[in-house]
Design an enzyme around this catalytic site. Structure first.
Site, PDB file in Angstrom:
ATOM      1  N   GLU A   1      25.223  14.818 -68.594  1.00 16.45           N
ATOM      2  CA  GLU A   1      26.679  14.937 -68.600  1.00 16.45           C
ATOM      3  C   GLU A   1      27.135  16.208 -67.902  1.00 16.45           C
ATOM      4  O   GLU A   1      28.176  16.228 -67.230  1.00 16.45           O
ATOM      5  CB  GLU A   1      27.205  14.896 -70.039  1.00 16.45           C
ATOM      6  CG  GLU A   1      26.852  13.641 -70.815  1.00 16.45           C
ATOM      7  CD  GLU A   1      27.363  12.359 -70.162  1.00 16.45           C
ATOM      8  OE1 GLU A   1      28.240  12.446 -69.281  1.00 16.45           O
ATOM      9  OE2 GLU A   1      26.885  11.280 -70.532  1.00 16.45           O
TER      10      GLU A   1
ATOM     11  N   HIS B   1      27.343  15.556 -64.191  1.00 12.48           N
ATOM     12  CA  HIS B   1      28.597  14.884 -63.829  1.00 12.48           C
ATOM     13  C   HIS B   1      29.736  15.898 -63.733  1.00 12.48           C
ATOM     14  O   HIS B   1      30.509  15.904 -62.765  1.00 12.48           O
ATOM     15  CB  HIS B   1      28.964  13.844 -64.895  1.00 12.48           C
ATOM     16  CG  HIS B   1      28.169  12.585 -64.850  1.00 12.48           C
ATOM     17  ND1 HIS B   1      27.988  11.846 -63.705  1.00 12.48           N
ATOM     18  CD2 HIS B   1      27.515  11.901 -65.838  1.00 12.48           C
ATOM     19  CE1 HIS B   1      27.257  10.777 -63.969  1.00 12.48           C
ATOM     20  NE2 HIS B   1      26.959  10.788 -65.258  1.00 12.48           N
TER      21      HIS B   1
END
Length: 269
Positions: free
Chosen positions: A60, A63
Site C-alpha cells: 500500500e 501505491h
C-alpha cells in the site's frame, strides 16, 4: 510557519510504531526459527503472518508513494507514508480478510487499497504505474525470498523436519520462508489479473473507454471475493498452484519445502 510546515511533513513521513513492531516480530520469529528456539509451529505462524502484514504495508505504501509522485499531494496528510496498517483503507478488507484467506486456503490474496484522488493525476501512464507499484512489491519480496531459500541461506539440517510422510525435509526457517514466498507469488499473480477492484484492472482501466469503465465500475467491490471463490472452489486454484510451483522450480526450491511450511503454519491442526 516554515517550521510548522516542516514538522508536519516530517510527521507525515515518520514510520509508524505499529509497522516497526510488525517488522520486529518478523525478524524475531525468523531468528527464533533459525536458532531452534521455541515452538517451531508457532514460530512459523508468527513469521508468516508478520511477514505477510509487512508486505501488505509495503504494498500500500508503494501505491501511495507513486501517487504522490504522480501529483496527489493529499497522500501525506492521510498518513499513507507512515506504513501504518490502520491508515490503509478499511482494516477488515485491507488486512484481516487477507490474513483469513492465508489461514483458510494457504493463498495470498490482496486486500483493500489506499484512497487516491485520481483527478489530481494527469496521464494514463501515471495511473497505470500507481496501480502496478503495489504488485511490484510482492514480486520483489517473492524474488528475494526465493533467491535466499533456493541458495540455501536458511538451511540447517540439524533442525530439519518433515510432515505427512514426506521423504524430503526442510529446516523450519527455510520452510517458513518458502511458504511466505508462495504467498507473495500467488498475491502478485492474482493481483495482476484484470479483475475489477484489483490492481491488474487498475493498470488497464485508464486505457479503456469511458463507457466501458462505467459499465464495469459496479462490479469492482466484489472482484476480490469472486476471485477467492474461484480459487477456492474451482480448477483455477490448481492452475494457480501449478504456475507458482513452476516458478519455484526456476529457483531450484523443492516443492515439499513450501508444503512443509504450510503444515507447520497450521499449528492448530
Amino acid at each position: 510557519m516554515t517550521f510548522a510546515t516542516t514538522d508536519r511533513r516530517s510527521a507525515e513521513n515518520r514510520v509508524s510504531p505499529i509497522f516497526l513492531v510488525l517488522a520486529a516480530a518478523f525478524v524475531a520469529a525468523g531468528f527464533a526459527l533459525g536458532s531452534g528456539w521455541g515452538n517451531d509451529r508457532v514460530g512459523v505462524f508468527l513469521f508468516v503472518v508478520a511477514g505477510w502484514m509487512v508486505s501488505l504495508c509495503l504494498h500500500e505504501f508503494a501505491h501511495a508513494r507513486t501517487a504522490l509522485a504522480g501529483g496527489d499531494i493529499t497522500i501525506g496528510s492521510k498518513g499513507y507514508l507512515t506504513l501504518n496498517p490502520l491508515k490503509y483503507g478499511h482494516v477488515l478488507l485491507s488486512f484481516v480478510l487477507p490474513v483469513i484467506f492465508v489461514i483458510m486456503g494457504g493463498i495470498g490474496l490482496p486486500g483493500g487499497a489506499v484512497y487516491i484522488e485520481r483527478d489530481r493525476i494527469s496521464g494514463r501512464l501515471k495511473h497505470s504505474l500507481i496501480s502496478a507499484a503495489g504488485p511490484l512489491v510482492n514480486v520483489v519480496f517473492a524474488v528475494v525470498l526465493l533467491v535466499l531459500v533456493g541458495g540455501g541461506w536458511f538451511d540447517n539440517q540439524d533442525l530439519a523436519v518433515g510432515f505427512e510422510g514426506r521423504v524430503d525435509s526442510a529446516s523450519p526457517l527455510a520452510a517458513a520462508a518458502a511458504f511466505l514466498a508462495y504467498l507473495q507469488v500467488t498475491a502478485a499473480i492474482l493481483n495482476l489479473l484484470p479483475v475489477p477492484g484489483l490492481d491488474g484492472y487498475g493498470i488497464v482501466e485508464p486505457w479503456l473507454s469511458y463507457k466501458a469503465r462505467r459499465a464495469i465500475a459496479p462490479f469492482a467491490p466484489y472482484g476480490m471475493l469472486l476471485l477467492f471463490a474461484l480459487v477456492w472452489q474451482s480448477q483455477v486454484g490448481q492452475w494457480l498452484y501449478d504456475l507458482t510451483m513452476q516458478i519455484f522450480d526456476l529457483f531450484d526450491i523443492p516443492r515439499d519445502s513450501m508444503q512443509i511450511g504450510y503444515s507447520l503454519f497450521r499449528f492448530w491442526d
